[in-house]
Design a protein around this motif. Structure first.
Motif, short mmCIF file in Angstrom:
data_model
loop_
_atom_site.label_atom_id
_atom_site.label_comp_id
_atom_site.label_asym_id
_atom_site.label_seq_id
_atom_site.Cartn_x
_atom_site.Cartn_y
_atom_site.Cartn_z
N LEU A 1 0.83 -1.21 0.00
CA LEU A 1 0.00 0.00 0.00
C LEU A 1 0.87 1.26 0.00
N GLY A 2 1.91 1.26 0.84
CA GLY A 2 2.81 2.42 0.88
C GLY A 2 3.51 2.65 -0.45
N THR A 3 3.95 1.56 -1.08
CA THR A 3 4.62 1.66 -2.39
C THR A 3 3.66 2.20 -3.45
N ALA A 4 2.43 1.67 -3.46
CA ALA A 4 1.44 2.13 -4.46
C ALA A 4 1.12 3.60 -4.27
N LEU B 1 13.12 -9.79 4.10
CA LEU B 1 13.35 -9.25 2.76
C LEU B 1 12.34 -9.78 1.76
N LEU B 2 11.98 -11.06 1.87
CA LEU B 2 10.99 -11.64 0.96
C LEU B 2 9.62 -11.01 1.15
N VAL B 3 9.25 -10.77 2.40
CA VAL B 3 7.97 -10.11 2.67
C VAL B 3 7.95 -8.72 2.06
N ALA B 4 9.07 -7.99 2.23
CA ALA B 4 9.15 -6.63 1.70
C ALA B 4 9.09 -6.63 0.18
N LEU B 5 9.86 -7.51 -0.46
CA LEU B 5 9.90 -7.55 -1.93
C LEU B 5 8.55 -7.94 -2.52
N LYS B 6 7.88 -8.85 -1.83
CA LYS B 6 6.55 -9.24 -2.29
C LYS B 6 5.59 -8.05 -2.22
N GLY B 7 5.66 -7.31 -1.11
CA GLY B 7 4.82 -6.12 -0.97
C GLY B 7 5.16 -5.04 -1.98
N ILE B 8 6.46 -4.84 -2.23
CA ILE B 8 6.90 -3.85 -3.23
C ILE B 8 6.37 -4.21 -4.61
N LEU B 9 6.43 -5.50 -4.95
CA LEU B 9 5.93 -5.94 -6.25
C LEU B 9 4.44 -5.66 -6.38
N TYR B 10 3.68 -5.99 -5.34
CA TYR B 10 2.25 -5.69 -5.36
C TYR B 10 2.01 -4.19 -5.52
N GLY B 11 2.77 -3.40 -4.76
CA GLY B 11 2.60 -1.95 -4.79
C GLY B 11 2.92 -1.36 -6.15
N LEU B 12 4.00 -1.83 -6.78
CA LEU B 12 4.36 -1.34 -8.11
C LEU B 12 3.27 -1.65 -9.13
N VAL B 13 2.74 -2.86 -9.06
CA VAL B 13 1.68 -3.26 -10.00
C VAL B 13 0.43 -2.42 -9.77
N GLY C 1 10.09 6.46 -15.19
CA GLY C 1 10.79 5.27 -14.74
C GLY C 1 11.63 5.49 -13.49
N LEU C 2 12.23 6.68 -13.36
CA LEU C 2 13.07 6.97 -12.21
C LEU C 2 12.27 7.01 -10.92
N ASP C 3 10.99 7.36 -11.02
CA ASP C 3 10.15 7.38 -9.81
C ASP C 3 9.99 5.97 -9.26
N GLY C 4 9.78 4.99 -10.15
CA GLY C 4 9.69 3.61 -9.71
C GLY C 4 10.98 3.12 -9.07
N LEU C 5 12.13 3.52 -9.67
CA LEU C 5 13.42 3.14 -9.11
C LEU C 5 13.62 3.76 -7.74
N TYR C 6 13.27 5.04 -7.61
CA TYR C 6 13.38 5.71 -6.32
C TYR C 6 12.53 5.02 -5.26
N THR C 7 11.32 4.65 -5.63
CA THR C 7 10.41 3.99 -4.69
C THR C 7 10.96 2.65 -4.23
N VAL C 8 11.47 1.87 -5.18
CA VAL C 8 12.04 0.56 -4.84
C VAL C 8 13.24 0.71 -3.91
N ILE C 9 14.11 1.66 -4.20
CA ILE C 9 15.31 1.88 -3.38
C ILE C 9 14.92 2.25 -1.95
N VAL C 10 13.96 3.18 -1.82
CA VAL C 10 13.54 3.64 -0.49
C VAL C 10 12.89 2.52 0.31
N THR C 11 11.99 1.78 -0.32
CA THR C 11 11.29 0.70 0.39
C THR C 11 12.23 -0.43 0.78
N VAL C 12 13.14 -0.81 -0.09
CA VAL C 12 14.11 -1.86 0.24
C VAL C 12 15.02 -1.40 1.37
#
Length: 406
Positions: A34-37, A327-339, A371-382
């Protein structure tokens, strides 16, 4: 590493009845998603608003403008102008001389900005972006004509319906020097030939006139306020600007629209930075779910830790199990949020689901994905997810060493 990763995956799966740990892991995953989205949608909205503001405030500004670093005007150099026009990507240069003068129509007066333009004015961005331009016939039967902003014309009650002396406007400009005390202003007259409309700010105080008329009014032969460089392909803007700057002497500079609006650009950047910081804090709070989930998981799996130590696992391997789990929980959430975030942004950009009223028309809320916004979001959330796993991993390794000592 493979054993630690395998065990971490097993802890994520639902085993038998739904446990509190499983629910916590799902909550952590959904909160990160939710935070990523939200961050993706907010950044895309900021991009759309910047583009909308550019169309509202930058339309009357040239794409590229050449001006003097010293003083308000410079002397036109024909050879330099020809060199710039010969560059690839440059189609024309519109010369402009701007001054502030007093105008009078009958008994009404106004202080306006006069924009003297060269005959190729129709090639300029100003002309192309006008929503109304009655005509650019600056010479009618050998006499110069002016084009007034629609707001200025309404204020002074001008009309071009009939060719009468009432359309004659007197322009006053101060004479240079101290020897004109009894007659300090130069006075010239010309007819109003039409109206233009581009932006309310400009329409209410600008008049367009032939550049030779403004030269005569100001006694500024060959003086120019700036040159407007006309380029058809915006994709080559940066390279064209660099090429022009190399040709210019040190006393000249070439600036684009963003550089012409440095204050507004800085304000938008600060606003964007503040919004990103606030929603980054939202992601930080979401990452706390991972922290508490790992703490509960360690308490729940103390028996498993002792068994793994008895089987020969090292404290580092035990720590990796919980690190990979978080890390797996976070990556799974990030993937959902990006989609989810990208889908919402795409639907709004494509179909304009959310609208607002501008004037008397409904406009879809502007949104644009980068595209850079998605990269920024992934970096911050990870990064936040990794920070959330540090203490639980350290605690798991301490328990493992304690079990190893016993």
């Amino acid at each position: 590493m493979q054993i630690s990763f395998f065990i971490a995956q097993r802890y994520l799966k639902k085993q038998g009845k739904t446990t509190l740990i499983y629910r916590l892991s799902k909550l952590s995953c959904y909160s990160m998603g939710l935070g990523t989205a939200i961050l993706i949608v907010v950044l895309a909205t900021m991009n759309g608003m910047e583009k909308l503001l550019a169309t509202l405030f930058y339309t009357y500004m040239p794409t590229l403008k050449i001006e003097s670093k010293i003083g308000k005007t410079f002397i036109a150099d024909k050879q330099l102008k020809e060199k710039i026009i010969d560059l690839a990507g440059v189609t024309a240069i519109v010369e402009v001389l701007e001054v502030t003068a007093l105008i009078q129509l009958q008994h009404q007066q106004a202080l306006v900005t006069i924009k003297g333009v060269s005959p190729n004015f129709i090639a300029s961005d100003f002309y192309k972006n006008c929503t109304r331009m009655d005509g650019v016939n600056f010479l009618a039967e050998g006499q110069p004509q002016a084009i007034a902003g629609i707001g200025l014309s309404q204020f002074l009650q001008w009309s071009t319906a009939k060719k009468t002396s009432k359309n004659k406007v007197a322009v006053f400009y101060p004479k240079a020097g101290f020897y004109h005390l009894h007659n300090p202003y130069k006075r010239l007259t010309l007819e109003l030939g039409g109206f233009f409309s581009i932006a309310k700010k400009i329409d209410s105080r600008y008049m367009i006139m032939p550049i030779h008329f403004v030269e005569d009014l100001t006694d500024g032969l060959h003086k120019r306020t700036y040159w407007e460089v006309v380029i058809p392909n915006m994709a080559d803007l940066e390279s064209t600007q660099t090429s022009i700057q190399k040709l210019l002497p040190n006393s000249y500079k070439v600036i684009n629209r963003e550089e012409q609006n440095e204050t507004r650009r800085r304000a938008i950047f600060i606003e964007r930075l503040a919004v990103c910081f606030i929603f980054a804090l939202v992601l930080l709070l979401a990452s706390l779910h991972i922290f508490f989930m790992l703490c509960m998981l360690i308490l729940h799996k103390q028996k498993d830790i002792r068994i793994l130590i008895a089987l020969g696992a090292t404290p580092n391997q035990i720590g990796r199990v919980f690190f990979y789990n978080g890390l797996l929980v976070a990556l799974k959430g990030i993937l959902y949020g990006l989609v989810i975030g990208s889908t919402i942004a795409f639907l709004q950009q494509k179909f304009g689901i959310v609208t607002f009223t501008m004037g008397h028309t409904k406009v879809s809320y502007p949104i644009e994905m980068h595209g850079l916004d998605g990269l920024y979001t992934v970096i911050v959330t990870v990064l936040f997810s990794l920070l959330a796993t540090l203490w639980p991993v350290k605690r798991a390794m301490q328990l493992a060493r304690k079990s190893l000592g016993n």
